[in-house]
Write a protein that holds these residues in place. Structure first.
Motif, mmCIF file in Angstrom:
data_model
loop_
_atom_site.group_PDB
_atom_site.id
_atom_site.type_symbol
_atom_site.label_atom_id
_atom_site.label_comp_id
_atom_site.label_asym_id
_atom_site.label_seq_id
_atom_site.Cartn_x
_atom_site.Cartn_y
_atom_site.Cartn_z
ATOM 1 N N ALA A 133 -31.363 -25.402 6.619
ATOM 2 C CA ALA A 133 -29.930 -25.097 6.591
ATOM 3 C C ALA A 133 -29.430 -24.726 7.984
ATOM 4 O O ALA A 133 -28.347 -25.162 8.395
ATOM 5 C CB ALA A 133 -29.664 -23.957 5.604
ATOM 6 N N ARG A 134 -30.212 -23.942 8.725
ATOM 7 C CA ARG A 134 -29.818 -23.602 10.097
ATOM 8 C C ARG A 134 -29.756 -24.848 10.966
ATOM 9 O O ARG A 134 -28.855 -25.017 11.795
ATOM 10 C CB ARG A 134 -30.808 -22.595 10.693
ATOM 11 C CG ARG A 134 -30.651 -21.177 10.178
ATOM 12 C CD ARG A 134 -31.413 -20.192 11.050
ATOM 13 N NE ARG A 134 -32.850 -20.431 11.036
ATOM 14 C CZ ARG A 134 -33.692 -19.877 10.161
ATOM 15 N NH1 ARG A 134 -33.235 -19.037 9.243
ATOM 16 N NH2 ARG A 134 -34.984 -20.131 10.213
ATOM 17 N N PHE A 135 -30.750 -25.727 10.780
ATOM 18 C CA PHE A 135 -30.809 -26.959 11.571
ATOM 19 C C PHE A 135 -29.584 -27.820 11.278
ATOM 20 O O PHE A 135 -28.921 -28.328 12.200
ATOM 21 C CB PHE A 135 -32.092 -27.715 11.238
ATOM 22 C CG PHE A 135 -32.569 -28.643 12.315
ATOM 23 C CD1 PHE A 135 -31.686 -29.273 13.188
ATOM 24 C CD2 PHE A 135 -33.923 -28.902 12.471
ATOM 25 C CE1 PHE A 135 -32.135 -30.137 14.171
ATOM 26 C CE2 PHE A 135 -34.382 -29.755 13.460
ATOM 27 C CZ PHE A 135 -33.485 -30.386 14.305
ATOM 28 N N VAL A 136 -29.260 -27.980 9.997
ATOM 29 C CA VAL A 136 -28.088 -28.775 9.625
ATOM 30 C C VAL A 136 -26.819 -28.154 10.201
ATOM 31 O O VAL A 136 -25.957 -28.851 10.744
ATOM 32 C CB VAL A 136 -27.992 -28.898 8.091
ATOM 33 C CG1 VAL A 136 -26.637 -29.477 7.680
ATOM 34 C CG2 VAL A 136 -29.121 -29.772 7.555
ATOM 35 N N ARG A 137 -26.693 -26.835 10.100
ATOM 36 C CA ARG A 137 -25.521 -26.151 10.647
ATOM 37 C C ARG A 137 -25.348 -26.448 12.138
ATOM 38 O O ARG A 137 -24.244 -26.761 12.599
ATOM 39 C CB ARG A 137 -25.678 -24.646 10.432
ATOM 40 C CG ARG A 137 -24.528 -23.804 10.980
ATOM 41 C CD ARG A 137 -24.906 -22.332 10.976
ATOM 42 N NE ARG A 137 -26.054 -22.097 11.859
ATOM 43 C CZ ARG A 137 -26.798 -20.972 11.828
ATOM 44 N NH1 ARG A 137 -26.534 -20.033 10.943
ATOM 45 N NH2 ARG A 137 -27.814 -20.830 12.663
ATOM 46 N N PRO A 146 -19.346 -22.074 6.032
ATOM 47 C CA PRO A 146 -20.649 -21.603 5.564
ATOM 48 C C PRO A 146 -21.593 -22.740 5.203
ATOM 49 O O PRO A 146 -21.166 -23.835 4.825
ATOM 50 C CB PRO A 146 -20.286 -20.787 4.322
ATOM 51 C CG PRO A 146 -19.016 -21.410 3.827
ATOM 52 C CD PRO A 146 -18.273 -21.849 5.054
ATOM 53 N N VAL A 147 -22.880 -22.445 5.324
ATOM 54 C CA VAL A 147 -23.940 -23.350 4.880
ATOM 55 C C VAL A 147 -24.782 -22.583 3.871
ATOM 56 O O VAL A 147 -25.257 -21.486 4.165
ATOM 57 C CB VAL A 147 -24.821 -23.824 6.049
ATOM 58 C CG1 VAL A 147 -25.957 -24.696 5.543
ATOM 59 C CG2 VAL A 147 -23.984 -24.586 7.068
ATOM 60 N N LEU A 148 -24.939 -23.142 2.696
ATOM 61 C CA LEU A 148 -25.694 -22.487 1.641
ATOM 62 C C LEU A 148 -27.020 -23.218 1.426
ATOM 63 O O LEU A 148 -27.023 -24.367 0.985
ATOM 64 C CB LEU A 148 -24.906 -22.485 0.332
ATOM 65 C CG LEU A 148 -25.654 -21.932 -0.885
ATOM 66 C CD1 LEU A 148 -25.792 -20.416 -0.783
ATOM 67 C CD2 LEU A 148 -24.942 -22.304 -2.189
ATOM 68 N N PRO A 149 -28.156 -22.597 1.743
ATOM 69 C CA PRO A 149 -29.437 -23.202 1.412
ATOM 70 C C PRO A 149 -29.823 -22.852 -0.021
ATOM 71 O O PRO A 149 -29.554 -21.749 -0.503
ATOM 72 C CB PRO A 149 -30.399 -22.551 2.414
ATOM 73 C CG PRO A 149 -29.804 -21.201 2.677
ATOM 74 C CD PRO A 149 -28.309 -21.357 2.521
#
Length: 218
Positions: A133-137, A146-149
């Motif tokens: 999720a951090r990588f995609v963000r 926001p990014v929700l994993p």
């Protein structure tokens, strides 16, 4: 690209799907021999592909509800793949969803804040989901969205009614762990007010900054 493609490629690389010789095929056809089981090394990848395909069958129905859904994406400068990325109709963020298929006879639960399947500590899968999720963000360039994993677990029952939350180091919010029976309802709660233009812009950014996963690619 369909879900499970990268896992299926790994299974093939480990010997799954290799055709037996002509004589063995004849014996199988006559009922004298059984179709050989996939090699042991291929089994985790086959289970992974099954889990991803099961998730795809669930979440693709959201496309008709205004969601954008991507499957089996590669990230630049990385050999990692992302099983599923979902953008809600509001365009108000991204859900990075990782599929797992664990032992049906074991319960998936949270013990001491860590993710377990039966007695096996599987918290590294939660940590990996947060890492992706951090990588995609960062790749997509999400600064104010926001990014929700999240994880969805097939076969193994998920405790607490099919929805757990566990804490992951260096991730600000709890990571969600769903069973397939609770996944869609929880996703739909995050649909938000439709904003087609905003959602389309975000989907375009995802498409431009990721690519269909190719085994061995970068």
């Amino acid at each position: 690209m369909n879900a499970g493609s990268s896992a299926a490629a790994q299974a093939a690389a480990h010997g799954a799907g290799q055709r037996p010789g002509l004589w063995l095929r004849l014996l199988i056809a006559l009922g004298v021999r059984e179709e050989p089981a996939p090699p042991e090394a291929a089994m985790p990848w086959l289970k992974g592909a099954e889990g991803e395909l099961a998730t795809q069958a669930l979440i693709d129905v959201l496309i008709g509800e205004g969601w954008t859904v991507f499957h089996d994406l590669g990230l630049p400068r990385s050999r990692s793949n992302v099983d599923h990325i979902l953008i809600p109709p509001s365009g108000a963020g991204i859900i990075v969803l990782d599929s797992k298929r664990w032992w049906a006879t074991w319960l998936t639960s949270a013990v001491g804040g860590r993710l377990y399947c039966g007695e096996e500590d599987r918290h590294y899968d939660a940590e990996k989901a947060a890492f992706l999720a951090r990588f995609v963000r960062d790749v997509v360039g999400l600064v104010d969205l926001p990014v929700l994993p999240a994880l969805v677990i097939h076969a193994s029952a998920v405790a607490d009614g099919g929805h757990l939350q566990v804490d992951v180091d260096n991730w600000p919010l709890p990571l969600h762990v769903f069973g397939p029976q609770t996944l869609l309802a929880n996703l739909r709660e995050r649909a938000g007010r439709p904003d087609p233009r905003r959602a389309a812009r975000l989907a375009s950014r995802v498409a431009q900054t990721t690519h269909p996963y190719v085994e061995g690619g970068s």
